[in-house]
Design a protein around this motif. Structure first.
Motif, PDB file in Angstrom:
ATOM      1  N   LEU A  95      -2.603   2.440  13.514  1.00 16.21           N
ATOM      2  CA  LEU A  95      -2.942   2.819  12.147  1.00 16.21           C
ATOM      3  C   LEU A  95      -3.909   4.003  12.130  1.00 16.21           C
ATOM      4  O   LEU A  95      -3.742   4.962  11.383  1.00 16.21           O
ATOM      5  CB  LEU A  95      -3.572   1.607  11.453  1.00 16.21           C
ATOM      6  CG  LEU A  95      -4.069   1.768  10.045  1.00 16.21           C
ATOM      7  CD1 LEU A  95      -2.912   1.981   9.113  1.00 16.21           C
ATOM      8  CD2 LEU A  95      -4.850   0.539   9.620  1.00 16.21           C
ATOM      9  N   LEU A 107       0.060   7.636   5.829  1.00 17.36           N
ATOM     10  CA  LEU A 107      -0.356   6.353   5.248  1.00 17.36           C
ATOM     11  C   LEU A 107       0.051   6.279   3.786  1.00 17.36           C
ATOM     12  O   LEU A 107       0.479   5.242   3.293  1.00 17.36           O
ATOM     13  CB  LEU A 107      -1.878   6.179   5.373  1.00 17.36           C
ATOM     14  CG  LEU A 107      -2.423   6.051   6.783  1.00 17.36           C
ATOM     15  CD1 LEU A 107      -3.939   5.986   6.766  1.00 17.36           C
ATOM     16  CD2 LEU A 107      -1.869   4.807   7.468  1.00 17.36           C
ATOM     17  N   LEU A 111      -0.872  -2.057  11.662  1.00 19.96           N
ATOM     18  CA  LEU A 111      -1.977  -3.015  11.755  1.00 19.96           C
ATOM     19  C   LEU A 111      -1.930  -3.750  13.083  1.00 19.96           C
ATOM     20  O   LEU A 111      -2.952  -4.090  13.660  1.00 19.96           O
ATOM     21  CB  LEU A 111      -1.889  -4.022  10.607  1.00 19.96           C
ATOM     22  CG  LEU A 111      -2.411  -3.556   9.271  1.00 19.96           C
ATOM     23  CD1 LEU A 111      -2.014  -4.527   8.190  1.00 19.96           C
ATOM     24  CD2 LEU A 111      -3.925  -3.405   9.314  1.00 19.96           C
ATOM     25  N   TYR A 147       1.250  -7.337  -1.415  1.00 23.62           N
ATOM     26  CA  TYR A 147       1.000  -8.571  -0.688  1.00 23.62           C
ATOM     27  C   TYR A 147       1.495  -9.815  -1.413  1.00 23.62           C
ATOM     28  O   TYR A 147       1.778  -9.800  -2.606  1.00 23.62           O
ATOM     29  CB  TYR A 147      -0.493  -8.726  -0.419  1.00 23.62           C
ATOM     30  CG  TYR A 147      -1.013  -7.710   0.559  1.00 23.62           C
ATOM     31  CD1 TYR A 147      -1.102  -8.034   1.903  1.00 23.62           C
ATOM     32  CD2 TYR A 147      -1.378  -6.445   0.157  1.00 23.62           C
ATOM     33  CE1 TYR A 147      -1.572  -7.117   2.810  1.00 23.62           C
ATOM     34  CE2 TYR A 147      -1.843  -5.512   1.053  1.00 23.62           C
ATOM     35  CZ  TYR A 147      -1.940  -5.854   2.389  1.00 23.62           C
ATOM     36  OH  TYR A 147      -2.395  -4.947   3.285  1.00 23.62           O
ATOM     37  N   ARG A 167      -0.995  -0.254  -7.833  1.00 20.65           N
ATOM     38  CA  ARG A 167      -1.807   0.352  -6.784  1.00 20.65           C
ATOM     39  C   ARG A 167      -0.925   1.025  -5.734  1.00 20.65           C
ATOM     40  O   ARG A 167      -1.205   2.125  -5.271  1.00 20.65           O
ATOM     41  CB  ARG A 167      -2.693  -0.719  -6.135  1.00 20.65           C
ATOM     42  CG  ARG A 167      -3.517  -0.178  -4.979  1.00 20.65           C
ATOM     43  CD  ARG A 167      -4.498  -1.190  -4.454  1.00 20.65           C
ATOM     44  NE  ARG A 167      -3.826  -2.349  -3.877  1.00 20.65           N
ATOM     45  CZ  ARG A 167      -4.461  -3.402  -3.403  1.00 20.65           C
ATOM     46  NH1 ARG A 167      -5.778  -3.455  -3.461  1.00 20.65           N
ATOM     47  NH2 ARG A 167      -3.790  -4.416  -2.893  1.00 20.65           N
ATOM     48  N   TYR A 207      -7.697  -0.624   4.691  1.00 25.89           N
ATOM     49  CA  TYR A 207      -7.383  -0.002   5.982  1.00 25.89           C
ATOM     50  C   TYR A 207      -6.071   0.758   5.915  1.00 25.89           C
ATOM     51  O   TYR A 207      -5.953   1.893   6.375  1.00 25.89           O
ATOM     52  CB  TYR A 207      -7.274  -1.065   7.078  1.00 25.89           C
ATOM     53  CG  TYR A 207      -8.582  -1.406   7.716  1.00 25.89           C
ATOM     54  CD1 TYR A 207      -9.288  -0.459   8.450  1.00 25.89           C
ATOM     55  CD2 TYR A 207      -9.111  -2.681   7.602  1.00 25.89           C
ATOM     56  CE1 TYR A 207     -10.491  -0.766   9.035  1.00 25.89           C
ATOM     57  CE2 TYR A 207     -10.316  -3.006   8.177  1.00 25.89           C
ATOM     58  CZ  TYR A 207     -11.004  -2.045   8.897  1.00 25.89           C
ATOM     59  OH  TYR A 207     -12.192  -2.348   9.471  1.00 25.89           O
ATOM     60  N   LEU A 208      -5.078   0.098   5.335  1.00 17.64           N
ATOM     61  CA  LEU A 208      -3.755   0.718   5.242  1.00 17.64           C
ATOM     62  C   LEU A 208      -3.802   1.985   4.400  1.00 17.64           C
ATOM     63  O   LEU A 208      -3.030   2.902   4.603  1.00 17.64           O
ATOM     64  CB  LEU A 208      -2.758  -0.259   4.611  1.00 17.64           C
ATOM     65  CG  LEU A 208      -2.185  -1.321   5.535  1.00 17.64           C
ATOM     66  CD1 LEU A 208      -1.152  -2.135   4.804  1.00 17.64           C
ATOM     67  CD2 LEU A 208      -1.562  -0.671   6.765  1.00 17.64           C
ATOM     68  N   GLU A 244      -7.576  -5.405   4.262  1.00 13.57           N
ATOM     69  CA  GLU A 244      -6.429  -4.880   5.005  1.00 13.57           C
ATOM     70  C   GLU A 244      -5.786  -3.744   4.210  1.00 13.57           C
ATOM     71  O   GLU A 244      -5.432  -2.699   4.764  1.00 13.57           O
ATOM     72  CB  GLU A 244      -5.414  -6.009   5.237  1.00 13.57           C
ATOM     73  CG  GLU A 244      -4.355  -5.659   6.254  1.00 13.57           C
ATOM     74  CD  GLU A 244      -3.364  -6.790   6.421  1.00 13.57           C
ATOM     75  OE1 GLU A 244      -3.795  -7.864   6.862  1.00 13.57           O
ATOM     76  OE2 GLU A 244      -2.180  -6.595   6.111  1.00 13.57           O
ATOM     77  N   ALA A 245      -5.666  -3.951   2.915  1.00 14.10           N
ATOM     78  CA  ALA A 245      -5.071  -2.915   2.065  1.00 14.10           C
ATOM     79  C   ALA A 245      -5.896  -1.635   2.143  1.00 14.10           C
ATOM     80  O   ALA A 245      -5.335  -0.536   2.165  1.00 14.10           O
ATOM     81  CB  ALA A 245      -4.985  -3.411   0.619  1.00 14.10           C
ATOM     82  N   VAL A 258      -6.033 -12.518  -3.329  1.00 12.62           N
ATOM     83  CA  VAL A 258      -6.831 -12.006  -2.222  1.00 12.62           C
ATOM     84  C   VAL A 258      -6.458 -10.585  -1.841  1.00 12.62           C
ATOM     85  O   VAL A 258      -7.075 -10.008  -0.960  1.00 12.62           O
ATOM     86  CB  VAL A 258      -6.736 -12.913  -0.974  1.00 12.62           C
ATOM     87  CG1 VAL A 258      -7.427 -14.231  -1.226  1.00 12.62           C
ATOM     88  CG2 VAL A 258      -5.309 -13.123  -0.541  1.00 12.62           C
ATOM     89  N   SER A 259      -5.445 -10.017  -2.469  1.00 16.60           N
ATOM     90  CA  SER A 259      -5.087  -8.649  -2.102  1.00 16.60           C
ATOM     91  C   SER A 259      -5.738  -7.633  -3.034  1.00 16.60           C
ATOM     92  O   SER A 259      -5.642  -6.447  -2.815  1.00 16.60           O
ATOM     93  CB  SER A 259      -3.572  -8.467  -2.083  1.00 16.60           C
ATOM     94  OG  SER A 259      -3.052  -8.577  -3.366  1.00 16.60           O
ATOM     95  N   ILE A 260      -6.391  -8.125  -4.084  1.00 19.05           N
ATOM     96  CA  ILE A 260      -7.117  -7.226  -4.976  1.00 19.05           C
ATOM     97  C   ILE A 260      -8.576  -7.634  -4.950  1.00 19.05           C
ATOM     98  O   ILE A 260      -8.908  -8.800  -5.144  1.00 19.05           O
ATOM     99  CB  ILE A 260      -6.546  -7.301  -6.402  1.00 19.05           C
ATOM    100  CG1 ILE A 260      -5.141  -6.716  -6.396  1.00 19.05           C
ATOM    101  CG2 ILE A 260      -7.427  -6.559  -7.386  1.00 19.05           C
ATOM    102  CD1 ILE A 260      -4.378  -6.958  -7.645  1.00 19.05           C
ATOM    103  N   ASN A 261      -9.432  -6.667  -4.682  1.00 17.19           N
ATOM    104  CA  ASN A 261     -10.857  -6.950  -4.559  1.00 17.19           C
ATOM    105  C   ASN A 261     -11.401  -7.467  -5.897  1.00 17.19           C
ATOM    106  O   ASN A 261     -11.394  -6.749  -6.887  1.00 17.19           O
ATOM    107  CB  ASN A 261     -11.581  -5.673  -4.161  1.00 17.19           C
ATOM    108  CG  ASN A 261     -13.008  -5.930  -3.751  1.00 17.19           C
ATOM    109  OD1 ASN A 261     -13.604  -6.919  -4.164  1.00 17.19           O
ATOM    110  ND2 ASN A 261     -13.546  -5.055  -2.939  1.00 17.19           N
ATOM    111  N   ASP A 302      -6.872  -9.852   2.290  1.00 20.82           N
ATOM    112  CA  ASP A 302      -5.823  -8.843   2.187  1.00 20.82           C
ATOM    113  C   ASP A 302      -6.322  -7.538   1.581  1.00 20.82           C
ATOM    114  O   ASP A 302      -5.823  -6.473   1.903  1.00 20.82           O
ATOM    115  CB  ASP A 302      -4.654  -9.379   1.341  1.00 20.82           C
ATOM    116  CG  ASP A 302      -3.805 -10.353   2.130  1.00 20.82           C
ATOM    117  OD1 ASP A 302      -3.973 -10.414   3.364  1.00 20.82           O
ATOM    118  OD2 ASP A 302      -2.972 -11.052   1.520  1.00 20.82           O
ATOM    119  N   TYR A 303      -7.334  -7.632   0.691  1.00 23.50           N
ATOM    120  CA  TYR A 303      -7.761  -6.383   0.063  1.00 23.50           C
ATOM    121  C   TYR A 303      -8.470  -5.461   1.041  1.00 23.50           C
ATOM    122  O   TYR A 303      -8.453  -4.247   0.878  1.00 23.50           O
ATOM    123  CB  TYR A 303      -8.580  -6.610  -1.211  1.00 23.50           C
ATOM    124  CG  TYR A 303      -9.809  -7.475  -1.106  1.00 23.50           C
ATOM    125  CD1 TYR A 303     -10.989  -6.978  -0.601  1.00 23.50           C
ATOM    126  CD2 TYR A 303      -9.782  -8.797  -1.550  1.00 23.50           C
ATOM    127  CE1 TYR A 303     -12.123  -7.772  -0.533  1.00 23.50           C
ATOM    128  CE2 TYR A 303     -10.906  -9.600  -1.476  1.00 23.50           C
ATOM    129  CZ  TYR A 303     -12.073  -9.083  -0.978  1.00 23.50           C
ATOM    130  OH  TYR A 303     -13.183  -9.874  -0.912  1.00 23.50           O
TER     131      TYR A 303
END
Lengths: 559, 275
Positions: free
Chosen positions: A353, A361, A334, A368, A437, B173-174, B170-171, A373-376, B167-168
């Motif tokens: 990336l 990948l 990133l 996270y 995930r 993209y990753l 970014e996730a 905020v890491s899960i939509n 973050d999601y």
């Protein structure tokens, strides 16, 4: 009527709550947040309120000032402060109490100070506003408090603006603000939670000495039993808005009665079994990584090398700004590193990336810090977990659904959660989704970036055991980025200590934790609060003898 | 569906009124040929007849039935405005999200072009473009969509910017997702509430814009019935105390107010202002 300070007698209750009930509104219905709590605070006593989020401890803290958050109401019970009922007191009278006889210290000093005014003018504001003392006298008192709180250059400290001092100093300045009128009681709401451990140590020490010197009483709200053990005379354990247990600090630590208290005490005892990783087989290898934000920006990472043996957990530990999260960003591509080499399972990875293959990948996944905020939030769980399956393995329809349900069971969630949305899950459950995930990709390495720091301790404990169990089952490797040494102790096989963008010490976790070699590692390790009374003073004595500490450390770093 | 009905039942009176009016307009627009007593372009009587049993709202400057023309006007004006707004959103949202995702140079170029377009008053620019390209309905729709898409672009870019840092994203993209997938599946669903609210407001502006262009003679061309041009055609009557030109004007005003009622309620719900 202005209540005046009464100082006679040292026994007697300063604050008495009886059957306190506070309700909060969710849409149209009121539900109880605090369900009938009794609380007694004697003069000059520090009472620790401990519990997880949602335990109602902050709500009780605010109620002690006769205040509730927006959307809440006090539904029943009484709050008597020094013989005066706070409930239903008119605002003018309450204002004359707040700031003068009752003060409040919030979690975030940065949010509590107005950046446009000097610290000094804000510290003395309450005293001057309430006509407790003249501006000149207030300034004099403030300087005395700065000295008491060990702030640098106490004579001139008040002339600085909030952005000109460090986070720990600002937190102490807020304490000075609370103490300037010489209140009878201070409500501390997680005052050190947002601080780094080495800073927390300094703040705790200064705070404890100042409170004792000023003969104040206080409510100390925190989720960290080790912190409260250093300060509080008595501890009250709360859960779901009810008192679980209450007693002298020593008694709570030595002989907890309730199961829940025992659970809190046992949090993050070592979880891992002894393993002997194959030293030859390194699944992830970083070599001489250098990185900065912007080509000409200051180096955030300087020549960082790290390798992770297959099937093990490598912890990267450091305080905020040490570059540990940047290291994760560099490894994942990133933030393409300026120099160095990244190898995944023997295969060199491109720095960017976008230049990496889908297969590469897939093999490097990430979990996270904040599951919110890491899960939509707009996707159903089936899509969240199923997308990597479709992307990497071309799974669709029935097969995908079955695999998603399998993964959910693997992270100890019911399979029908696949139809839920993230907003219907708790924080800990969402973090489990994040794990599922990552697992869906069947990776070699998962980078875990502070995965437990946004969670309550008991929940975090569950996540850590889950990660370890998955490691045993699948032989996956983790890079565990954390600021929390207790977590490292619980799960890491190897550890690398980062400070100012470099790895200052690394090795087998148990050895580094037991016997650190470098000054910084020693300082960091000795700053982690231990659950025993008198730890704070012990460490201070030891440090005085050897002249180490945050100040000594920053001097030697020399910039 | 049940939740939708419950939400609707809990709506304030203004929002219910607004929804009812919008529903009425749409109904009228769809079933115009069945509802109108006379044809859209048929000359059915003398000029400037007052309201009477044969012609409830009288006749216009050419002797066409006012009521029929108001009903057909709903169809033309509302549908053209709707299509233009949707096109504006398609262009604006795609461009805005692209800028938010790409950042850097792409964002700079797109944003400066948009700034340039926005610096010219929209009505003047619209008149200029329509003069150059002619006044057919496809041209009208395209010109309005392009001009209005600049406003949509700004909103979409701003909302998108707040989402791409999550973050999601970014996730994603990753994970190796492409830009289009990220825009479609990660950003759009989370930007929907502000965009829908903006759609309502934008629709009002487009609608008024079309009416203004028609009033000025460069919008929907006669003999097609359209509220803006109907106001103009009968404007002179106002000096004789005849309220006829106010009828299409009122039709415009009522719809604008109704849409705003609904948008206000929607915004209130999604923004968390009720706390």
């Amino acid at each position: 009527m202005t209540p005046t300070r009464t100082n006679e007698g040292d026994g007697g209750d300063l604050l008495q709550m009886r059957d306190l009930r506070v309700e909060g509104r969710v849409e149209e219905t009121w539900s109880e947040i605090v369900k009938g709590v009794d609380l007694d605070l004697r003069r000059r006593e520090l009472l620790g309120l401990i519990g997880e989020s949602g335990a109602g401890k902050s709500t009780i803290g605010l109620a002690a000032m006769g205040h509730v958050r927006a959307g809440c109401r006090i539904a029943g019970g009484s709050i008597v402060f020094d013989g005066v009922e706070l409930r239903g007191m008119d605002n003018a009278t309450r204002r004359s109490l707040l700031g003068v006889r009752i003060a409040y210290v919030a979690q975030s000093a940065a949010a509590a100070f107005n950046p446009a005014h000097t610290i000094g003018s804000q510290v003395i504001e309450a005293a001057v506003q309430h006509d407790v003392m003249s501006p000149a006298a207030a300034r004099k008192r403030a300087v005395a408090l700065y000295r008491q709180l060990r702030l640098p250059a106490p004579e001139t400290f008040g002339r600085r603006y909030p952005h000109q001092v460090s986070g720990g100093q600002l937190q102490r300045a807020m304490l000075a603000m609370a103490m300037v009128c010489g209140p009878d009681m201070i409500v501390f709401d997680e005052p050190t939670t947002a601080l780094d451990v080495t800073t927390q140590f300094e703040v705790l020490l200064a705070m404890k000495q100042a409170i004792k010197a000023e003969n104040m009483a206080g409510l100390y709200i925190t989720h960290d039993l080790a912190v409260v053990a250093q300060l509080a005379d008595r501890v009250m354990v709360l859960r779901y808005g009810e008192t679980v247990e209450e007693g002298e600090t020593e008694r709570i630590l030595d002989a907890p009665q309730a199961d829940y208290t025992r659970q809190l005490l046992n949090v993050r005892k070592a979880l891992k079994s002894d393993r002997h990783p194959d030293e030859g087989d390194h699944v992830l290898r970083l070599d001489g990584i250098t990185a900065s934000y912007g080509r000409d920006g200051p180096r955030v990472l300087e020549d960082v090398s790290l390798s992770v043996p297959r099937g093990t957990t490598a912890a990267i530990v450091g305080e905020s700004g040490s570059g540990k999260s940047t290291l994760a960003r560099a490894a994942t591509g990133l933030l393409p590193p300026l120099g160095g080499r990244i190898e995944l399972a023997g295969e060199p990875l491109r720095h960017r990336l976008r230049q990496r293959t889908l297969e590469q990948l897939r093999r490097l996944q990430m979990i996270y810090q904040m599951p919110d905020v890491s899960i939509n939030p707009a996707q159903r769980i089936e899509v969240v977990i199923g997308r990597p399956l479709t992307l990497y393995f071309g799974m669709t329809g029935r097969a995908r659904r079955e695999r998603v349900e399998q993964l959910l069971q693997q992270v100890e969630l019911p399979p029908d959660y696949a139809d839920r949305r993230p907003s219907e899950l708790s924080g800990g459950q969402k973090q489990r989704i994040g794990i599922a995930r990552a697992l869906a990709a069947e990776p070699d390495v998962i980078i875990c970036d502070e995965v437990t720091s946004a969670l309550d301790q008991v929940v975090a404990q569950g996540i850590l055991s889950l990660l370890l169990r998955l490691q045993d089952e699948t032989g996956i490797s983790y890079v565990f980025i954390t600021h929390d040494l207790a977590t490292v102790r619980a799960i890491a096989d190897t550890v690398a200590v980062m400070y100012q963008g470099r790895i200052v010490e690394s090795g087998v976790a148990d050895e580094v934790l037991r016997d650190p070699q470098t000054d910084y590692a020693k300082l960091l390790l000795s700053s982690v609060p231990e659950m025993k009374i008198g730890w704070l003073e012990e460490v201070e004595q030891a440090r005085k003898a050897r002249h180490v500490g945050v100040e000594a450390m920053t001097e030697s770093a020399g910039d | 569906m049940q939740r939708f009905i419950r939400t609707l039942a809990g709506a304030p009176l203004t929002a219910k009124l607004g929804l009812a009016i919008i529903a009425l307009y749409l109904f009228t627009a769809v079933f115009a040929p069945l509802l109108a007593p006379y044809g859209e372009r048929a000359i059915v009587g003398a000029q400037y007849l007052g309201p009477g049993p044969d012609h409830w709202l009288g006749t216009d400057n050419l002797g066409r039935d006012m009521l029929s023309r108001v009903i057909f006007g709903a169809r033309n004006t509302v549908f053209i405005a709707l299509i233009a707004t949707m096109l504006a959103f398609l262009i604006g949202v795609v461009m805005g999200f692209t800028a938010a995702v790409s950042r850097g140079l792409v964002d700079q170029i797109l944003s400066r072009v948009v700034d340039g377009i926005m610096s010219i008053p929209i009505l003047i620019f619209g008149l200029l473009l329509l003069t150059v390209f002619g006044t057919s309905i496809p041209v009208l729709i395209t010109v309005i969509a392009v001009l209005e898409s600049t406003r949509v672009y700004r909103l979409a870019r701003a909302v998108g910017m707040n989402i791409v840092v999550m973050d999601y994203v970014e996730a994603a993209y990753l994970r190796g997702e492409g830009t289009w997938w990220i825009m479609r599946h990660e950003i759009l669903p989370n930007a929907l509430s502000p965009l829908i609210a903006e759609f309502g407001l934008r629709f009002c502006f487009v609608f008024l814009f079309i009416s203004a262009l028609s009033f000025l003679g460069l919008g929907i061309q006669p003999p097609t019935a359209d509220w803006g041009s109907m106001v103009r055609a009968n404007a002179s009557l106002i000096s004789f105390g005849d309220p006829t030109p106010l009828i299409p004007a009122a039709a415009i005003a009522v719809l604008t107010v109704a849409v705003n009622f609904v948008v206000d309620w929607f915004l209130y719900n999604v923004s968390g202002l009720q706390e």
